[in-house]
Design a protein around this motif. Sequence first.
Motif, short mmCIF file in Angstrom:
data_model
loop_
_atom_site.label_atom_id
_atom_site.label_comp_id
_atom_site.label_asym_id
_atom_site.label_seq_id
_atom_site.Cartn_x
_atom_site.Cartn_y
_atom_site.Cartn_z
N THR A 295 -7.71 -6.20 -6.74
CA THR A 295 -7.06 -5.02 -6.70
C THR A 295 -7.22 -4.06 -5.29
OG1 THR A 295 -8.62 -3.57 -7.90
CG2 THR A 295 -6.69 -4.74 -9.25
N VAL A 296 -6.63 -2.95 -4.98
CA VAL A 296 -7.05 -2.22 -4.11
C VAL A 296 -6.52 -0.58 -4.34
CG1 VAL A 296 -4.80 -2.77 -2.79
CG2 VAL A 296 -6.60 -1.87 -1.41
N SER A 297 -7.29 0.26 -3.75
CA SER A 297 -6.99 1.47 -3.91
C SER A 297 -7.62 2.40 -2.74
CB SER A 297 -7.62 1.91 -5.29
OG SER A 297 -7.26 3.42 -5.36
N GLY A 298 -6.81 2.95 -1.99
CA GLY A 298 -7.30 3.79 -0.87
C GLY A 298 -8.30 2.51 0.08
N GLY A 299 -7.81 1.77 0.25
CA GLY A 299 -8.67 0.68 1.18
C GLY A 299 -9.74 0.10 0.37
N VAL A 300 -9.95 0.34 -0.64
CA VAL A 300 -11.13 -0.26 -1.29
C VAL A 300 -10.80 -1.58 -2.13
CG1 VAL A 300 -13.13 0.14 -3.14
CG2 VAL A 300 -12.50 1.88 -1.47
N VAL A 301 -11.10 -2.56 -1.94
CA VAL A 301 -10.60 -3.89 -2.77
C VAL A 301 -11.73 -4.32 -3.49
CG1 VAL A 301 -9.69 -6.35 -2.20
CG2 VAL A 301 -9.51 -4.47 -0.36
N THR A 302 -11.29 -4.55 -4.62
CA THR A 302 -12.26 -4.93 -5.82
C THR A 302 -11.90 -6.42 -6.30
OG1 THR A 302 -12.23 -2.76 -6.49
CG2 THR A 302 -13.21 -4.41 -8.24
N GLY A 303 -12.68 -7.23 -6.18
CA GLY A 303 -12.48 -8.72 -6.89
C GLY A 303 -12.39 -8.60 -8.23
N VAL A 304 -11.59 -9.13 -8.68
CA VAL A 304 -11.15 -9.28 -10.32
C VAL A 304 -11.41 -10.56 -10.97
CG1 VAL A 304 -9.38 -9.12 -11.90
CG2 VAL A 304 -9.54 -7.53 -10.14
N ALA A 305 -10.97 -11.73 -10.10
CA ALA A 305 -10.93 -13.43 -10.65
C ALA A 305 -10.93 -14.04 -9.17
CB ALA A 305 -9.88 -13.40 -11.55
N ALA A 306 -11.44 -15.48 -9.66
CA ALA A 306 -11.16 -16.36 -8.71
C ALA A 306 -9.73 -16.55 -8.06
CB ALA A 306 -12.05 -17.69 -8.91
N GLY A 307 -9.50 -16.69 -6.79
CA GLY A 307 -8.31 -16.95 -6.42
C GLY A 307 -7.73 -16.43 -4.95
N THR A 308 -6.66 -16.49 -4.59
CA THR A 308 -6.39 -15.71 -3.26
C THR A 308 -5.22 -14.50 -3.72
OG1 THR A 308 -6.61 -17.91 -2.25
CG2 THR A 308 -5.42 -16.19 -0.91
N ALA A 309 -5.44 -13.49 -2.55
CA ALA A 309 -4.64 -12.31 -2.88
C ALA A 309 -4.51 -11.78 -1.27
CB ALA A 309 -5.17 -11.34 -3.89
N THR A 310 -3.35 -11.27 -1.17
CA THR A 310 -3.01 -10.73 0.18
C THR A 310 -2.83 -9.14 -0.05
OG1 THR A 310 -1.75 -12.65 0.76
CG2 THR A 310 -1.49 -10.65 2.31
N ILE A 311 -3.77 -8.43 0.95
CA ILE A 311 -3.93 -7.11 0.83
C ILE A 311 -2.94 -6.61 1.82
CG2 ILE A 311 -5.36 -5.11 0.73
CD1 ILE A 311 -5.86 -6.82 -1.45
N THR A 312 -1.88 -5.64 1.52
CA THR A 312 -1.03 -4.93 2.60
C THR A 312 -1.37 -3.80 2.73
OG1 THR A 312 0.44 -6.69 1.97
CG2 THR A 312 1.28 -5.02 3.10
N ALA A 313 -1.31 -3.16 3.84
CA ALA A 313 -1.29 -1.59 4.19
C ALA A 313 0.19 -1.42 4.89
CB ALA A 313 -2.56 -1.48 5.21
N SER A 314 0.63 -0.37 4.48
CA SER A 314 2.05 0.10 4.96
C SER A 314 2.07 1.36 5.47
CB SER A 314 2.98 -0.54 4.00
OG SER A 314 2.99 0.19 2.85
N ILE A 315 2.94 1.80 6.17
CA ILE A 315 3.48 3.03 6.45
C ILE A 315 4.80 3.42 6.82
CG2 ILE A 315 1.19 3.67 7.52
CD1 ILE A 315 2.78 3.40 10.30
N THR A 316 5.48 4.28 6.70
CA THR A 316 6.99 4.86 6.71
C THR A 316 7.25 5.60 7.93
OG1 THR A 316 7.41 3.71 4.38
CG2 THR A 316 8.95 5.06 5.52
N VAL A 317 7.76 5.39 8.92
CA VAL A 317 7.94 6.29 10.14
C VAL A 317 9.49 6.23 10.17
CG1 VAL A 317 7.58 6.94 12.09
CG2 VAL A 317 5.71 5.93 10.91
N SER A 318 10.16 7.61 9.94
CA SER A 318 11.60 7.71 10.30
C SER A 318 12.43 6.75 9.40
CB SER A 318 11.97 7.52 11.97
OG SER A 318 11.25 8.52 12.48
N GLY A 319 11.88 6.70 8.21
CA GLY A 319 12.56 5.84 7.33
C GLY A 319 12.32 4.32 7.59
N LYS A 320 11.52 3.76 8.41
CA LYS A 320 11.14 2.38 8.66
C LYS A 320 9.75 2.19 8.31
CE LYS A 320 11.53 -1.37 11.99
NZ LYS A 320 11.91 -1.79 13.49
N SER A 321 9.65 1.10 7.46
CA SER A 321 8.54 0.34 7.28
C SER A 321 7.56 -0.36 8.02
CB SER A 321 8.59 -0.29 5.83
OG SER A 321 7.37 -0.61 5.24
#
Length: 325
Positions: A295-321
């Motif tokens: 899981t991720v909150s405010g940039g802090v990633v916490t490991g929950v279980a074995a496996g692979t997860a992709t962490i995504t950061a996004s912004i929106t500027v003038s309606g475009k992501s």
Amino acid sequence: MGVTRRIAMMDGTTLYMYKTTGTLQNGSVPEGEIIPLSEYETTKTPVGEITLKKWRKAATAEAIKKSGYDAAVRDTDTALLRDVYADVRNTLFGFINGDITGAVTAGGVDLQSALADAWGQLQVKFEDDAVEAVYFVNPLDASKYLGAAQITTQTTFGMNYIEDFLGLGTVIMSARIPKGTFVATAKQNFIMYYLTMGGDVASAFKLTTSDLEYIGINSGYATNERAQIESLIMDGIQILVEYAEGVVKGRVGNSVQLDAHSGTIAIAGTKTHTAATVPEGETVTWSSSDTDVATVSGGVVTGVAAGTATITASITVSGKSYTDT
């Protein structure tokens, strides 16, 4: 071009990239008191080893009879050497396009402001040195600045470069740099490690050096049992940066850029990531592709279980992501 320091190495030597961390203690010490110890540590990460590379080609008697000696031997020698230069470039760009742990980020709404931001970062990182900056950019990002400028393009290892680009330093242009991104560092941070193409190997195989002196060539020797003229090329070249924290990975235009793009985390462990945005100060939204793994909150990633997860950061500027993973 002056991008690299040149260091001769032995075949099979492991190459490292370095990162130095530490804290400067207060230097205001009363008379007779113990001076506090400022502790610094340099860690090194292996990034491969330098090895001898060898290439060979042949022109048959039939090919020489059909096309003539120059076309069958000399022209193909030129093509082979060009491809060897490309191999050197591929190694370099594979390295700088990769995830360099410790590299800092920069950006701007256009190329000039982005490179200026990177220039400022380099002044901070190398504040005790006279910094000569070098930037690797995509030609499509630089093209709009070239038409109105009086410039001279030069070439080394098949790479085009411009000195004093926009007054900020040397720019090397290559389509191997993804459009909208760039990499910058100080010229003195680059090192070219090489195997000397002289001595016993040169004598044994009758090698002469190319115009760049780091590539050994034996061109046009006959192999009678096969009725062909062969050419042999050898080199051992690796171009790396010495200090990872002296590298700037940048974006051109509106963007969000994570401080790292891969890593591992223990179950129940945490790791904090940061995201640089252009324009600055944009609100970053964080998400995980599999919250059962991390899981991720405010940039802090916490490991929950074995496996692979992709962490995504996004912004929106003038309606475009805009995103980074």
